[in-house]
Scaffold this motif. Structure first.
Motif, mmCIF file in Angstrom:
data_model
loop_
_atom_site.group_PDB
_atom_site.id
_atom_site.type_symbol
_atom_site.label_atom_id
_atom_site.label_comp_id
_atom_site.label_asym_id
_atom_site.label_seq_id
_atom_site.Cartn_x
_atom_site.Cartn_y
_atom_site.Cartn_z
ATOM 1 N N VAL A 74 -2.546 2.336 6.884
ATOM 2 C CA VAL A 74 -3.449 1.813 5.853
ATOM 3 C C VAL A 74 -3.548 0.293 5.930
ATOM 4 N N LYS A 75 -4.629 -0.218 5.351
ATOM 5 C CA LYS A 75 -4.828 -1.661 5.250
ATOM 6 C C LYS A 75 -4.090 -2.163 4.023
ATOM 7 N N LEU A 76 -3.334 -3.267 4.167
ATOM 8 C CA LEU A 76 -2.511 -3.795 3.089
ATOM 9 C C LEU A 76 -3.300 -4.747 2.196
ATOM 10 N N THR A 77 -2.834 -4.846 0.942
ATOM 11 C CA THR A 77 -3.475 -5.762 -0.002
ATOM 12 C C THR A 77 -3.323 -7.203 0.462
ATOM 13 N N GLN A 78 -2.112 -7.577 0.933
ATOM 14 C CA GLN A 78 -1.877 -8.958 1.338
ATOM 15 C C GLN A 78 -2.637 -9.295 2.626
ATOM 16 N N LYS A 79 -2.477 -8.510 3.668
ATOM 17 C CA LYS A 79 -3.238 -8.600 4.914
ATOM 18 C C LYS A 79 -2.529 -7.729 5.952
ATOM 19 N N GLY A 80 -3.268 -7.339 6.960
ATOM 20 C CA GLY A 80 -2.709 -6.526 8.020
ATOM 21 C C GLY A 80 -2.723 -5.045 7.685
ATOM 22 N N GLU A 81 -2.100 -4.240 8.588
ATOM 23 C CA GLU A 81 -2.034 -2.798 8.427
ATOM 24 C C GLU A 81 -0.603 -2.330 8.664
ATOM 25 N N ALA A 82 -0.232 -1.200 8.056
ATOM 26 C CA ALA A 82 1.121 -0.672 8.215
ATOM 27 C C ALA A 82 1.189 0.717 7.586
ATOM 28 N N PHE A 83 2.304 1.413 7.851
ATOM 29 C CA PHE A 83 2.650 2.615 7.099
ATOM 30 C C PHE A 83 3.432 2.174 5.867
ATOM 31 N N LEU A 84 3.228 2.869 4.749
ATOM 32 C CA LEU A 84 3.999 2.600 3.545
ATOM 33 C C LEU A 84 4.956 3.761 3.315
#
Length: 680
Positions: free
Chosen positions: A150-160
């Motif tokens: 997913v796309k993060l609120t702060q910036k970038g992408e990652a799994f949560l």
């Protein structure tokens, strides 16, 4: 006189040429198919190993976060005061983590580490966020959640990754982390440039790729593909694909085989020509000599290959020896310091941590021993002792050892042993006990309610004691889909990120191999959520000889005043052994290598020498040989983490009185020393 060509002369050479080319063509085609098959096997094998490493890396990340959750739960929230230090430590130890945050029960992000670069996420309310429903599902289910890429609120992408935290019967929030496996997976693929890797999440999004795949891989069937369930609640499946990289390995092998085909063609032509000229002239003796030379070359080649195989076997043995030494040496230090701390006066609040360290270290030692045991079995180096013992009595002893642990877990253990304990057999009591211990520990591990029933029957036939042992538990059972593979290496009942039970998946595999080597039989019958029953049958030759009774050595035996020289280049292990011997009242002295040991023994009087094997300048074997040239009486005991058969046998051959393996407990060390340090 020139040779004349005739049809009769050409018939045999042409026929031979046709036959040889037919054989060469068949062999070439078979070789091409075999090479393709080998390459496919290589892709499948390598792909399986890489897939398991990637899965293990992902599981390690989950375990790290779940451990933080458990510490918060166990402390009922008190551990929050260590949040910053704990989060920074996890981030430092695992490159996959990009940040760790705390989402409270109102679905608001309250804490995040590191703060720099993640300020935008602080105060974010998930009740208004698209992933609200997924978060709530896992909170309700008390299960660990992993999102799609997913796309993060702060910036970038990652799994949560979300781990719910409950204590006092109340949900308090989730420990959440952002994960990007790129750096970690790149490290795993170091040196694997000949392969291409691609991983996709449940939505088909490629979240990791390595190298460019060869476009011909699918056509040639050179693809390893595996799916992995990362979240059973949301039914999320990740897909792993490995193919050769842009370099066409298969084409290279086909070109190599083509060279052999051409060689076969040339050889066929030469053979046909030789036959023709043989019929046309009288130079057959020269041809025979050439064939004899080729035969000698082939024999030389076979001899060379045999030497290579022997060197390879020796290299494997040396590798196992070195790895055993390198792993067990620090384990010896850890277990030794734990024993020292147990004997000292420490704060009661630290005793629980010390106990956990002791259990964890011994579990690691068991795993190392299992791996070494498997290597001995699979390399054919395992040996069986000829002990005199009563199988039923040994079973009773093992049950009595594990009974406190079983009852402490709230379970019962019942045994029905139909036996005449006066009947003794010849066999390896250690291997027999290992089989029973593995099965009993397995039942204890997977049983939460109820208990364990053990039955034993024996029957005498043709001077052999046939025994049948049944071990039935009321545990989680084994799914039918896994019954056929339960005795395979690394097979576990509950694998994946939701795994509840610890273990390497080696215990039943070793048990199966030992029973096979003892010419016995093992079966398993199981119903999921009801329980499992393991049934084994073995036979041993009966003997009239009675077993020796080992009288235990008293703990208060006086060893004070004896002088012992420690020869070891590992200062940590020296400290451990010195501390141990100090508690016995023994005077200890230390040198760092074999050369110093030779000098020390020549210049001083010692009652006993502890000799390490692997040391710089002069190893333990060389030092023992030199000492024995001038001193035949001094007691020299090998003391090393190397447990290979070759090393132990070598220690006896160079003149050592005995060989102790690291790690060794206080009680066992005291008992063994009492056999050599005796006051007159």
């Amino acid at each position: 006189m020139p040779l004349k060509f005739s049809k009769k002369v050409l018939v045999l050479p042409i026929s031979v040429f046709v036959v040889l080319m037919t054989v060469v063509s068949i062999l070439w085609n078979n070789s091409v198919q075999e090479q393709k098959g080998l390459l496919m096997d290589e892709i499948q094998h390598t792909g399986y190993l890489r897939f398991k490493e990637f899965v293990y890396t992902g599981q390690s990340s989950v375990v790290a976060l779940e451990n933080l959750m458990r510490r918060i739960q166990m402390s009922k929230g008190e551990y929050f005061k260590h949040w910053d230090n704990e989060a920074e430590l996890i981030l430092k130890q695992n490159n996959s983590f990009k940040f760790i945050e705390w989402i409270d029960s109102s679905m608001v992000i309250r804490k995040i580490t590191p703060m720099e670069g993640n300020e935008a996420a602080i105060g974010l309310d998930l009740s208004k966020h698209p992933r609200r429903e997924e978060w709530l599902r896992h909170v309700k289910d008390s299960s660990t959640n992993i999102t799609s890429w997913v796309k993060l609120t702060q910036k970038g992408e990652a799994f949560l990754l979300d781990v719910p935290v409950y204590y006092d019967g109340t949900f308090h929030g989730t420990v959440t982390a952002g994960i990007d496996f790129t750096d970690t997976f790149d490290h795993l693929m170091s040196g694997m440039d000949m392969y291409a890797i691609e991983l996709t999440d449940d939505k088909g999004k490629v979240f990791y790729s390595f190298n460019t795949p060869n476009p011909n891989s699918s056509k040639d069937g050179l693809v390893y593909s595996q799916s992995y369930s990362v979240d059973d609640v949301d039914q999320q499946i990740w897909n792993f694909t490995m193919t050769p990289s842009i370099v066409d390995l298969y084409s290279e092998k086909r070109e190599t085989m083509m060279i052999f085909f051409i060689f076969g063609l040339v050889l066929s032509l030469l053979t046909s020509s030789l036959i023709y000229f043989y019929q046309s002239s009288r130079k057959e003796n020269i041809r025979f000599r050439e064939l004899n030379i080729k035969l000698r070359d082939a024999n030389a080649s076979l001899k060379t290959e045999r030497i290579k195989a022997e060197k390879s076997s020796k290299a494997k043995t040396e590798f196992v020896s070195n790895m055993s030494h390198e792993i067990r040496t620090p384990l010896n230090a850890i277990l030794g310091f734990i024993e020292v701390l147990k004997e000292s006066k420490i704060d009661s609040s630290l005793k629980e941590y010390l106990s956990l360290m002791d259990v964890s270290s011994k579990k690691l030692l068991l795993l190392v021993n299992d791996i070494l045991e498997i290597d001995k079995i699979e390399s054919g180096q395992i040996t069986f002792k000829k002990d005199v013992f009563s199988p039923s009595e040994e079973l009773r002893n093992i049950i009595s050892i594990y009974k406190p642990s079983i009852e402490a877990k709230g379970l019962y253990v019942r045994s029905e042993i139909d036996s005449d304990t006066k009947t003794h057999v010849i066999g390896d009591i250690g291997k027999f006990g290992q089989i029973l211990t593995n099965l009993l520990r397995n039942a204890l591990k997977f049983t939460e309610e109820g208990g364990i029933d053990i039955t034993y029957e024996e029957q005498i036939s043709n001077n052999y004691l046939n025994i049948s042992i049944g071990l039935k538990d009321t545990g989680i059972g084994i799914p039918k889909s896994k019954l056929k593979t339960i005795f395979d290496r690394f097979t576990q009942i509950d694998s994946g990120i939701t795994k509840r039970h610890e273990g390497s998946g080696l215990g039943l595999y070793i048990t199966y191999l030992l029973i096979e080597l003892l010419e016995g039989h093992i079966e398993v019958d199981s119903t999921e959520n009801v329980g499992s029953e393991f049934m084994i049958s073995l036979k041993f030759p009966i003997t009239e000889v009675q077993p020796e009774i080992n009288v235990p050595v008293a703990n208060d035996i006086d060893l004070s005043g004896f002088k012992v020289l420690i020869v070891d280049d590992n200062k940590i292990n020296v400290v451990v052994l010195k501390k141990t011997l100090d508690t016995f009242g023994i005077n200890t002295y230390w040198v760092g290598n074999g050369k110093e040991a030779v000098t020390a023994v020549a210049e001083n009087e010692y009652d006993l020498v502890f000799m390490d094997i692997h040391m710089p300048e002069m190893d333990g074997f060389e030092a023992t040989v030199e000492i024995r040239e001038t001193n035949k009486d001094i007691i020299i005991i090998g003391f090393s983490a190397d447990v290979t058969k070759e090393t132990i046998q070598g220690a006896k051959e160079v003149g050592m009185n005995d060989y102790f393996t690291k790690p060794i407990s206080f009680d066992k060390l005291r008992q063994n020393l009492s056999n050599y340090l005796v006051r007159v």
